[in-house]
Design an enzyme around this catalytic site. Structure first.
Site, PDB file in Angstrom:
ATOM      1  CE  LYS A 189      63.220  21.926  21.455  1.00 26.56           C
ATOM      2  NZ  LYS A 189      63.412  23.179  20.555  1.00 26.56           N
ATOM      3  CE  LYS A 225      59.476  27.008  15.310  1.00 24.71           C
ATOM      4  NZ  LYS A 225      60.904  26.394  15.451  1.00 24.71           N
ATOM      5  CB  SER A 274      62.704  26.198  18.622  1.00 23.80           C
ATOM      6  OG  SER A 274      62.566  26.558  17.091  1.00 23.80           O
TER       7      SER A 274
END
Length: 300
Positions: A243, A175, A100
């Site tokens: 993150k 995502k 990701s």
């Protein structure tokens, strides 16, 4: 026949990559793995795969290369440079990045891979460690349709829902939206649980009835019980979701999209991390809600 299947290299054998590689072995693929920590490589070998001592060694004969590493700089390190997969992969190999990362980075590394004669897809996954172990991951794939068709049998071996969502970078964009929804849902479930406990409600009964109505969601189904028990063994670490929230808030700002609830949730995730809980599961947002409510309990 196993020998009719493409050979696969998996770079990154952590919480997600390790189970994914093991499931590919179970599906009959020849899988070679590389990880910075040798014990992770040994786990794959014990599961029937092969180990490699370097990225170059892992990818040199692979038809398909899968990467699963923590962040954008890690993908750039693994893919680019003298020791990277692009330099050592066989021409025509298919690279599937399941990490990701930032959508713009996904677009750039895919371009460099394509220029070097590889096919490239960004294919981040959702479902956490449980989904990786059970091969039920949801996989959102960006890249050329022909590359997706080539990749789909491989991805079907590790995922339950595999969907092509657009050109390079699109998988990472979807995502980011996924992580926005998941973080917000965890926060609301955490708030609801602390609220219920404050009133002495039977939380098990409450979770059951809430899950059966319009409030039902995967967080209630898969994480509420462990949240009530204050068990936060990482299926997906706070550090990583922090993150990811940085990725979605930055991308939203660039697109001129307001995400006020998402921005607040990103701040809460960051605060939880700063309190020293980065290694816990992201459902540990419950601990922050407790602290803000003055209801902190002793946890192991």
């Amino acid at each position: 026949m196993a020998d009719s299947k493409p050979s696969i290299a998996v770079i990154g054998l952590g919480i997600m990559g390790g189970p994914m590689a093991a499931n590919l072995v179970k599906a009959g693929y020849s899988v070679t793995g590389y990880n910075l920590h040798a014990d992770k490589v040994q786990q794959l070998v014990d599961a029937g795969g092969k180990g490699a001592d370097s990225i170059a060694d892992a990818v040199k004969d692979a038809d398909v290369i899968i990467t699963m590493v923590p962040d954008s700089p890690d993908v750039e390190t693994v893919a680019l440079g003298e020791d990277g997969l692009i330099a050592h992969a066989t021409k025509g190999a298919l690279w599937i990045d399941t990490s990701s990362i930032r959508p713009d980075v996904a677009v750039e590394v895919a371009k460099q891979a394509t220029d070097a004669g590889l096919e490239a897809l960004d294919a981040p996954v959702s479902g956490g460690e449980k989904g990786a172990i059970e091969a039920t991951l949801s996989i959102m794939v960006g890249g050329e349709p022909a590359a997706f068709e080539r990749a789909k049998p491989v991805l079907d071996a590790v995922g339950g829902t595999v969907v092509h969502v657009g050109p390079s970078g699109s998988g990472q964009t979807v995502k980011a939206a996924n992580q926005l929804i998941v973080a917000g849902t965890i926060e609301l479930v955490a708030e609801a649980l602390v609220f219920l406990e404050a009133y002495g409600v039977d939380t098990d009964a409450a979770i059951k009835v809430l899950a059966g109505g319009l409030a039902g969601n995967r967080i209630l189904d898969n994480k509420a019980a462990s949240m009530v028990a204050r068990e936060f063994n990482p299926g997906f670490r706070v550090d990583l979701h922090h993150k990811d929230m940085g990725i979605v808030t930055s991308a939203a700002r660039e697109a001129g999209v307001a995400i006020p609830l998402g921005a607040v949730t990103a701040q809460l995730m960051g605060s939880l991390r700063q309190l020293g809980h980065g290694d816990l599961d992201h459902s540990a947002l419950l601990l922050l809600v407790e602290q803000l409510s003055g209801r902190t309990k002793d946890t192991d």
